[in-house]
Design a protein around this motif. Structure first.
Motif, PDB file in Angstrom:
ATOM      1  N   GLN A  41       0.848  -1.154   0.067  1.00  0.00           N
ATOM      2  CA  GLN A  41      -0.125   0.017   0.072  1.00  0.00           C
ATOM      3  C   GLN A  41       0.868   1.322  -0.114  1.00  0.00           C
ATOM      4  N   VAL A  42       0.706   2.056  -0.910  1.00  0.00           N
ATOM      5  CA  VAL A  42       1.657   3.262  -1.287  1.00  0.00           C
ATOM      6  C   VAL A  42       0.675   4.735  -0.749  1.00  0.00           C
ATOM      7  N   ALA A  43       1.579   5.445   0.008  1.00  0.00           N
ATOM      8  CA  ALA A  43       1.012   6.735   0.169  1.00  0.00           C
ATOM      9  C   ALA A  43       1.982   7.561  -0.761  1.00  0.00           C
ATOM     10  N   ASP A  44       1.372   8.367  -1.530  1.00  0.00           N
ATOM     11  CA  ASP A  44       2.225   9.265  -2.675  1.00  0.00           C
ATOM     12  C   ASP A  44       2.272  10.726  -1.910  1.00  0.00           C
ATOM     13  N   ILE A  45       2.842  11.376  -1.224  1.00  0.00           N
ATOM     14  CA  ILE A  45       2.965  12.605  -0.512  1.00  0.00           C
ATOM     15  C   ILE A  45       3.514  13.632  -1.670  1.00  0.00           C
ATOM     16  N   GLY A  46       2.604  14.928  -1.498  1.00  0.00           N
ATOM     17  CA  GLY A  46       3.005  15.778  -2.485  1.00  0.00           C
ATOM     18  C   GLY A  46       2.633  15.073  -3.984  1.00  0.00           C
ATOM     19  N   ALA A  47       1.364  14.534  -4.071  1.00  0.00           N
ATOM     20  CA  ALA A  47       1.351  13.734  -5.270  1.00  0.00           C
ATOM     21  C   ALA A  47       1.160  14.621  -6.800  1.00  0.00           C
ATOM     22  N   GLY A  48       0.717  15.801  -6.410  1.00  0.00           N
ATOM     23  CA  GLY A  48       0.645  16.444  -7.399  1.00  0.00           C
ATOM     24  C   GLY A  48      -0.441  16.288  -8.450  1.00  0.00           C
ATOM     25  N   THR A  49      -0.163  16.085  -9.730  1.00  0.00           N
ATOM     26  CA  THR A  49      -1.408  15.719 -10.701  1.00  0.00           C
ATOM     27  C   THR A  49      -1.307  14.243 -11.139  1.00  0.00           C
ATOM     28  N   GLY A  50      -0.614  13.604 -10.201  1.00  0.00           N
ATOM     29  CA  GLY A  50      -0.643  12.052 -10.117  1.00  0.00           C
ATOM     30  C   GLY A  50       0.542  11.249 -11.094  1.00  0.00           C
ATOM     31  N   ILE A  51       1.591  12.145 -11.540  1.00  0.00           N
ATOM     32  CA  ILE A  51       2.370  11.121 -12.339  1.00  0.00           C
ATOM     33  C   ILE A  51       3.154  10.174 -11.592  1.00  0.00           C
ATOM     34  N   GLU A  94       3.489  17.214   6.331  1.00  0.00           N
ATOM     35  CA  GLU A  94       3.627  17.274   7.750  1.00  0.00           C
ATOM     36  C   GLU A  94       2.424  16.947   8.580  1.00  0.00           C
ATOM     37  N   ALA A  95       1.188  16.728   7.816  1.00  0.00           N
ATOM     38  CA  ALA A  95       0.021  16.418   8.317  1.00  0.00           C
ATOM     39  C   ALA A  95      -0.930  15.743   7.212  1.00  0.00           C
ATOM     40  N   THR A  96      -0.538  14.511   6.838  1.00  0.00           N
ATOM     41  CA  THR A  96      -0.947  13.705   5.818  1.00  0.00           C
ATOM     42  C   THR A  96      -2.648  13.296   6.112  1.00  0.00           C
ATOM     43  N   THR A  97      -3.108  13.380   7.202  1.00  0.00           N
ATOM     44  CA  THR A  97      -4.434  12.814   7.608  1.00  0.00           C
ATOM     45  C   THR A  97      -4.722  11.438   7.679  1.00  0.00           C
ATOM     46  N   ASP A 116       8.944  20.195   5.182  1.00  0.00           N
ATOM     47  CA  ASP A 116       9.790  20.537   6.326  1.00  0.00           C
ATOM     48  C   ASP A 116      10.211  19.244   6.885  1.00  0.00           C
ATOM     49  N   PRO A 117      11.541  19.158   6.958  1.00  0.00           N
ATOM     50  CA  PRO A 117      12.305  17.812   7.036  1.00  0.00           C
ATOM     51  C   PRO A 117      12.065  17.014   8.310  1.00  0.00           C
ATOM     52  N   VAL A 118      11.924  17.905   9.561  1.00  0.00           N
ATOM     53  CA  VAL A 118      11.865  17.214  10.965  1.00  0.00           C
ATOM     54  C   VAL A 118      10.551  16.625  10.955  1.00  0.00           C
ATOM     55  N   THR A 119       9.392  17.649  10.736  1.00  0.00           N
ATOM     56  CA  THR A 119       7.986  17.099  10.954  1.00  0.00           C
ATOM     57  C   THR A 119       7.735  15.984   9.899  1.00  0.00           C
ATOM     58  N   THR A 120       8.178  16.164   8.794  1.00  0.00           N
ATOM     59  CA  THR A 120       7.855  15.127   7.737  1.00  0.00           C
ATOM     60  C   THR A 120       8.338  13.876   8.215  1.00  0.00           C
ATOM     61  N   ARG A 121       9.469  13.840   8.570  1.00  0.00           N
ATOM     62  CA  ARG A 121      10.030  12.381   9.032  1.00  0.00           C
ATOM     63  C   ARG A 121       9.166  11.828  10.304  1.00  0.00           C
ATOM     64  N   TYR A 251      14.015   3.602   5.756  1.00  0.00           N
ATOM     65  CA  TYR A 251      12.748   3.474   6.741  1.00  0.00           C
ATOM     66  C   TYR A 251      12.622   5.028   7.182  1.00  0.00           C
ATOM     67  N   ALA A 252      11.624   5.007   8.116  1.00  0.00           N
ATOM     68  CA  ALA A 252      10.977   6.255   8.602  1.00  0.00           C
ATOM     69  C   ALA A 252      11.465   6.041  10.324  1.00  0.00           C
ATOM     70  N   ALA A 253      12.526   6.763  10.564  1.00  0.00           N
ATOM     71  CA  ALA A 253      12.709   7.133  12.041  1.00  0.00           C
ATOM     72  C   ALA A 253      12.565   8.356  12.510  1.00  0.00           C
ATOM     73  N   ALA A 254      11.315   8.457  13.485  1.00  0.00           N
ATOM     74  CA  ALA A 254      10.940   9.617  13.550  1.00  0.00           C
ATOM     75  C   ALA A 254      12.120  10.626  14.212  1.00  0.00           C
ATOM     76  N   ASN A 255      13.125   9.854  15.107  1.00  0.00           N
ATOM     77  CA  ASN A 255      14.152  10.643  15.728  1.00  0.00           C
ATOM     78  C   ASN A 255      15.509  10.582  15.133  1.00  0.00           C
ATOM     79  N   ALA A 256      15.597  10.281  13.798  1.00  0.00           N
ATOM     80  CA  ALA A 256      16.736   9.894  13.314  1.00  0.00           C
ATOM     81  C   ALA A 256      17.822  10.973  13.172  1.00  0.00           C
TER      82      ALA A 256
END
Length: 256
Positions: A41-51, A94-97, A116-121, A251-256
């Protein structure tokens, strides 16, 4: 324009028609080298027009597109309507919902430098399931290597609006390794190419947020310079827009 989520609102038509896609090698790299499951299952963040979403839909992935710009999101919805395993939501990096631990792979293509790099991670770590992957990729336009490529770069520097500031936002290898920290896994790069006639070249230029629109004093001189560049460098009525598609996975480490 200080709000990055609205920079492309008045360029959606050109973005849909003239922006390049990404090599299918990106998906193969994630499957074969990084261990991403073919049905993740993929979440495309800042997906724009869907390319980028379409790249993964065509590979069989279900995709949730997260996009704050309404005009771009509506364009993606219209274009990708035939795909039953596609949906979109209004949200930001930063707030994907999205719900906690709800996706297997987070991707961001061409948009990461606006986040924003920190909030996004931290947000990516929240929405990913255990052992979920992050893949960040974008097309880096080649700045030289042919008279056309060198001339196009010179044209942007002469006439672009905030071009230097935007161009310098793309992170390098060291910055990406720092962002992932110990969660960094793999990087890859793949060639990508567009062949464009003059109308395609003009549309590709005007899809860029730093290209001055009609009414700006640089607009007409820019188009005159573009026509001259095309006439001098085209072969058989086409120019070649070369890119390197860079991919950073981990991977996503919140405090990397």
């Amino acid at each position: 324009m200080t709000d990055s989520t609205q920079r492309f609102t008045d360029r959606v038509a050109d973005y849909v028609k003239y922006r390049p896609s990404y090599p299918r090698d990106v998906v193969s790299f994630l499957h074969e080298t990084c261990g991403v499951a073919p049905d993740a299952q993929v979440a495309d963040i800042g997906a724009g027009t869907g390319i980028s979403a379409r790249l993964f839909l065509d590979a069989g992935h279900p995709v949730i597109a997260v996009e704050p710009n309404q005009a771009m999101r509506e364009a993606a919805n219209a274009w990708l309507a035939p795909y039953e395993n596609f949906r979109s939501v209004a949200g930001t990096a930063e707030a994907t919902t999205l719900e906690d631990a709800s996706v297997d792979l987070v991707i961001a293509a061409q948009a990461f430098h606006w986040f924003d790099p920190v909030t996004t991670r931290r947000e990516f770590a929240r929405i990913l399931r255990p052992q979920g992957h992050v893949a960040l990729f974008w097309n880096s336009r080649l700045l030289d290597g042919s008279p056309f490529l060198a001339g196009y770069e010179a044209l942007l520097r002469a006439y672009g609006v905030d071009y230097t500031e935007v161009a310098e936002r793309y992170p390098d290898d060291a910055a990406m390794a720092a962002w992932f920290g110990d969660a960094f896994s793999r990087k890859g790069s793949f060639p990508n190419l567009q062949r464009l006639d003059f109308d395609g070249l003009k549309g590709r230029l005007m899809s860029s947020s730093y290209a001055p629109k009609a009414g700006h004093p640089n607009h007409e001189p820019l188009l005159v310079a573009l026509r001259d560049l095309f006439d001098r460098t085209a072969h058989n009525g086409m120019v070649e827009f070369g890119y390197t598609t860079r991919v950073y996975a981990g991977y996503a480490a919140a405090n990397a």
